[in-house]
Design a protein around this motif. Structure first.
Motif, PDB file in Angstrom:
ATOM      1  N   GLN A 224       0.821  -1.217   0.000  1.00  0.00           N
ATOM      2  CA  GLN A 224       0.000   0.000   0.000  1.00  0.00           C
ATOM      3  C   GLN A 224       0.859   1.274   0.000  1.00  0.00           C
ATOM      4  OE1 GLN A 224      -2.649  -0.627   3.327  1.00  0.00           O
ATOM      5  NE2 GLN A 224      -4.318  -1.358   2.020  1.00  0.00           N
ATOM      6  N   LEU A 227       2.222   2.101  -3.533  1.00  0.00           N
ATOM      7  CA  LEU A 227       1.272   2.397  -4.612  1.00  0.00           C
ATOM      8  C   LEU A 227       1.040   3.894  -4.769  1.00  0.00           C
ATOM      9  CD1 LEU A 227      -1.468  -0.313  -3.878  1.00  0.00           C
ATOM     10  CD2 LEU A 227       0.153  -0.334  -5.784  1.00  0.00           C
ATOM     11  N   ILE A 231      -4.333   4.948  -6.751  1.00  0.00           N
ATOM     12  CA  ILE A 231      -4.678   3.524  -6.750  1.00  0.00           C
ATOM     13  C   ILE A 231      -5.336   3.201  -5.416  1.00  0.00           C
ATOM     14  CG2 ILE A 231      -3.814   1.161  -6.963  1.00  0.00           C
ATOM     15  CD1 ILE A 231      -3.437   2.762  -9.495  1.00  0.00           C
ATOM     16  N   GLU A 234      -9.171  -2.672  -5.191  1.00  0.00           N
ATOM     17  CA  GLU A 234      -8.463  -3.944  -5.388  1.00  0.00           C
ATOM     18  C   GLU A 234      -8.173  -4.171  -6.870  1.00  0.00           C
ATOM     19  OE1 GLU A 234      -9.258  -8.710  -4.589  1.00  0.00           O
ATOM     20  OE2 GLU A 234     -10.313  -7.214  -3.370  1.00  0.00           O
ATOM     21  N   GLN A 236      -7.826  -1.867  -9.254  1.00  0.00           N
ATOM     22  CA  GLN A 236      -6.774  -0.941  -9.675  1.00  0.00           C
ATOM     23  C   GLN A 236      -5.398  -1.444  -9.234  1.00  0.00           C
ATOM     24  OE1 GLN A 236      -8.294   2.625  -7.805  1.00  0.00           O
ATOM     25  NE2 GLN A 236      -9.009   3.473  -9.758  1.00  0.00           N
ATOM     26  N   THR A 237      -5.336  -1.985  -8.019  1.00  0.00           N
ATOM     27  CA  THR A 237      -4.079  -2.529  -7.503  1.00  0.00           C
ATOM     28  C   THR A 237      -3.594  -3.686  -8.365  1.00  0.00           C
ATOM     29  OG1 THR A 237      -4.712  -1.910  -5.250  1.00  0.00           O
ATOM     30  CG2 THR A 237      -2.951  -3.540  -5.484  1.00  0.00           C
ATOM     31  N   GLU A 238      -4.526  -4.607  -8.695  1.00  0.00           N
ATOM     32  CA  GLU A 238      -4.168  -5.759  -9.523  1.00  0.00           C
ATOM     33  C   GLU A 238      -3.657  -5.318 -10.895  1.00  0.00           C
ATOM     34  OE1 GLU A 238      -6.410  -9.565 -11.612  1.00  0.00           O
ATOM     35  OE2 GLU A 238      -7.241  -8.719  -9.767  1.00  0.00           O
TER      36      GLU A 238
END
Length: 260
Positions: A224, A227, A231, A234, A236-238
């Motif tokens: 976190q 990032l 972002i 979840e 967007q993170t992927e």
């Protein structure tokens, strides 16, 4: 939804009367309208409109079940017991002493077909829902109703004996895993052959499912802080992680080409 019903009752009253029947001991028994009654009480109403009908026990069951099955959201266990009660009531209502067992079976199938059609299911689906009533409550209410076990595997598991279901339950809770359709079918087959032991259940549950894919787990706090601020979800993170991996692979390819 109950809060919405309470607001509606408070503003407009109960628009559709509940259905009740007189009790032999005095007073009335509610057949349908229980949620409207609760909403009326919570809205501070002292009375609500009701229609009084002279219904037998079986007629009351049929009306009650039909009312419940028309709800927008209904749990698998609710549908299972509703169908079971409905068919048993229909069967008692049309009971005749001059029918053979094959004629009774045909009549029961016709009833299942009629009931299922009314609520968008065929007779086979009606029977499959009724099968769920053979599940122990810990599996039915805590796993099937919550979606941890899908409908089709649940139907197969309903054929297991009670002690076999408890053995399976313990393994599911210990391993935090549920059987696939194929595993459930295999356990049903072994149970019917008298060969389903706790050891065999453990062996089956330990098999890798065909659609089982190994998951990569990353602790949220580790990534976190790395990032970008935009972002947040979840997904967007992927997508960001996949993009970074692709860019890394492209850089590595360019390095190899430069060396060549």
């Amino acid at each position: 939804k109950m809060l919405e019903t309470i607001d509606s009752v408070r503003d407009h009253g109960v628009l559709v009367p509940a259905l009740v029947r007189e009790k032999p001991t005095g007073g009335y028994e509610m057949i349908s309208g229980h949620r409207r009654k609760m909403a009326s009480e919570l809205a501070g109403k002292e009375t609500m409109p009701c229609i009084v009908r002279n219904l037998s026990d079986d007629q009351a069951v049929i009306v009650m079940v039909d009312s419940n099955l028309q709800r927008e959201e209904i749990l698998p266990s609710e549908k299972a017991f509703a169908y079971k009660m409905r068919l048993e009531a229909e069967k008692r209502q049309g009971a005749r002493t001059d029918l053979t067992s094959s004629q009774l079976a045909t009549k029961f199938k016709n009833t299942a077909e009629k009931v299922g059609k009314k609520f968008g299911d065929n007779k086979d689906t009606v029977y499959r829902y009724i099968r769920l009533t053979n599940l122990i409550k810990e599996i039915l209410f805590e796993m099937v109703d919550t979606g941890k076990i899908a409908f089709n595997p649940a139907v197969e598991l309903s054929y297991l004996k009670e002690d076999e279901q408890y053995a399976l339950l313990n393994l599911m809770q210990f391993n935090d895993a549920t059987p696939s359709q194929a595993q459930a079918k295999y356990m049903k087959k072994l149970s019917q052959e008298g060969r389903l032991t706790t050891e065999k259940i453990e062996e089956i549950m330990g098999e890798q499912k065909p659609n089982q894919v190994e998951k990569i787990k990353i602790k949220a706090e580790r990534i976190q802080k790395l990032l970008p601020k935009e972002i947040v979800t979840e997904q967007q993170t992927e997508e960001f992680i996949i993009k970074c991996i692709k860019e890394h692979n492209q850089r590595e390819e360019r390095k190899k080409e430069m060396i060549r």
